[in-house]
Design a protein around this motif. Structure first.
Motif, PDB file in Angstrom:
ATOM      1  N   ILE A 203      48.656  52.204  28.382  1.00 23.97           N
ATOM      2  CA  ILE A 203      47.225  52.549  28.329  1.00 23.97           C
ATOM      3  C   ILE A 203      46.361  51.307  28.134  1.00 23.97           C
ATOM      4  N   LYS A 204      46.783  50.416  27.242  1.00 29.64           N
ATOM      5  CA  LYS A 204      45.979  49.212  26.991  1.00 29.64           C
ATOM      6  C   LYS A 204      45.873  48.342  28.244  1.00 29.64           C
ATOM      7  N   GLU A 205      47.002  48.215  28.949  1.00 33.09           N
ATOM      8  CA  GLU A 205      46.978  47.398  30.175  1.00 33.09           C
ATOM      9  C   GLU A 205      46.144  48.077  31.256  1.00 33.09           C
ATOM     10  N   GLN A 206      46.231  49.405  31.347  1.00 37.42           N
ATOM     11  CA  GLN A 206      45.373  50.142  32.291  1.00 37.42           C
ATOM     12  C   GLN A 206      43.900  49.859  32.004  1.00 37.42           C
ATOM     13  N   GLY A 207      43.565  49.881  30.719  1.00 43.18           N
ATOM     14  CA  GLY A 207      42.176  49.616  30.321  1.00 43.18           C
ATOM     15  C   GLY A 207      41.732  48.227  30.724  1.00 43.18           C
ATOM     16  N   LYS A 208      42.621  47.248  30.543  1.00 44.80           N
ATOM     17  CA  LYS A 208      42.301  45.868  30.927  1.00 44.80           C
ATOM     18  C   LYS A 208      42.119  45.733  32.434  1.00 44.80           C
ATOM     19  N   ILE A 209      42.964  46.442  33.193  1.00 43.13           N
ATOM     20  CA  ILE A 209      42.859  46.409  34.651  1.00 43.13           C
ATOM     21  C   ILE A 209      41.515  47.000  35.089  1.00 43.13           C
ATOM     22  N   ILE A 210      41.159  48.130  34.485  1.00 37.83           N
ATOM     23  CA  ILE A 210      39.872  48.769  34.807  1.00 37.83           C
ATOM     24  C   ILE A 210      38.715  47.836  34.458  1.00 37.83           C
ATOM     25  N   GLU A 211      38.824  47.190  33.318  1.00 35.83           N
ATOM     26  CA  GLU A 211      37.777  46.258  32.866  1.00 35.83           C
ATOM     27  C   GLU A 211      37.623  45.098  33.859  1.00 35.83           C
ATOM     28  N   THR A 212      38.750  44.591  34.330  1.00 32.11           N
ATOM     29  CA  THR A 212      38.723  43.475  35.286  1.00 32.11           C
ATOM     30  C   THR A 212      38.074  43.899  36.599  1.00 32.11           C
TER      31      THR A 212
ATOM     32  N   VAL B  71      50.544  41.191  39.756  1.00 32.20           N
ATOM     33  CA  VAL B  71      49.870  40.319  38.796  1.00 32.20           C
ATOM     34  C   VAL B  71      49.574  41.175  37.563  1.00 32.20           C
ATOM     35  N   ARG B  72      49.913  40.660  36.387  1.00 27.81           N
ATOM     36  CA  ARG B  72      49.707  41.412  35.144  1.00 27.81           C
ATOM     37  C   ARG B  72      48.545  40.814  34.371  1.00 27.81           C
ATOM     38  N   VAL B  73      47.887  41.636  33.601  1.00 25.99           N
ATOM     39  CA  VAL B  73      46.811  41.153  32.743  1.00 25.99           C
ATOM     40  C   VAL B  73      47.305  41.088  31.298  1.00 25.99           C
ATOM     41  N   LYS B  74      46.766  40.146  30.564  1.00 31.35           N
ATOM     42  CA  LYS B  74      47.158  40.005  29.161  1.00 31.35           C
ATOM     43  C   LYS B  74      46.486  41.091  28.340  1.00 31.35           C
ATOM     44  N   VAL B  75      47.242  41.714  27.485  1.00 38.25           N
ATOM     45  CA  VAL B  75      46.712  42.787  26.621  1.00 38.25           C
ATOM     46  C   VAL B  75      46.470  42.235  25.230  1.00 38.25           C
TER      47      VAL B  75
END
Length: 245
Positions: A6-15, A241-245
């Motif tokens: 969920i946290k990574e999903q949120g970061k992806i959406i934010e990006t 590509v992954r985003v940092k959580v």
């Protein structure tokens, strides 16, 4: 299907949202620039605002004294062009509609660089443009050859001014909008106010062309941002590509 936490999903959406905001801002800036151009056209093309260094007289002139009709045909070997409402005169290959023209182009009209062409049936909607090319266009168009009294690019902007377009409508013949046409015989009697000094006409055209170039560049930048967002989405939403959580 594997999904990120969920946290990574949120970061992806934010990006992705940050790219959406960049796109929204660029669209807003383009619209502001277009409004700036519209306002400047109204002032410069009516003489309400003068370019520094010019104080000569503006004179009322018949369009028939500023342009002569070019009616040259049988130039079949020349490139086929089209007149559009948004981009003016373009190569026919750039228009995304089916080519219904006949193979016999003997009655198609020749147009030269700096000629202005207009759609005889749609001049009351402002469908005209100045040509960069030598080519041929449909017999449905009227071709105007400029005299030494005018700068074609200045006049092409003047032909887009709402007041001028209203004049074109008033002089067009036809019972309903679908049948309205403005042939040269009616076009040539219309009177417009223009700077007597062609140098002033060129200076005004230069200012407006500069705005057009800025708008075009901003449009290219917008498409670049959209493509970047698309590429980034492809990477983020597939886990490449992954985003940092």
């Amino acid at each position: 299907m594997q999904l990120p936490g969920i946290k990574e999903q949120g970061k992806i959406i934010e990006t992705i949202n940050s790219w959406d905001k960049a796109i929204e801002l660029k669209v807003k800036l383009i619209e502001q620039k277009k409004e700036q151009k519209k306002g400047l056209m109204q002032k410069l093309l009516t003489g309400k605002v003068r370019i520094p260094g010019f104080n000569g007289e503006w004179v009322e002139s018949r369009l028939g004294d500023l342009f002569k009709e070019r009616k040259e045909v049988a130039f079949n070997e020349l490139e086929l062009l089209a007149i559009t409402s948004q981009k003016g005169i373009v190569r026919r290959t750039e228009v995304e509609i089916k080519d219904n023209s006949s193979e016999d182009k003997s009655k198609y009209k020749r147009i030269m660089p700096l000629d202005i062409g207009y759609n005889t049936m749609r001049m009351w909607q402002g469908v005209s443009g100045v040509s960069k090319y030598e080519g041929i266009v449909s017999p449905a168009y009227t071709i105007l050859k400029p005299t030494k009294r005018v700068d074609s690019i200045f006049m092409s902007f003047l032909f887009k001014l709402p007041h001028t377009v209203n004049l074109f409508r008033r002089y067009s013949q036809g019972l309903v909008d679908d049948t309205l046409n403005l042939k040269y015989e009616k076009f040539k009697v219309i009177k417009v106010l223009v700077p007597q000094d062609v140098s002033e006409q060129k200076a005004i055209a230069g200012v407006l062309l500069s705005l057009d170039n800025q708008i075009e560049l901003m449009g290219i930048e917008l498409e670049y941002i959209k493509q970047q967002k698309k590429g980034l989405m492809q990477l983020l939403l597939t886990g490449k590509v992954r985003v940092k959580v």
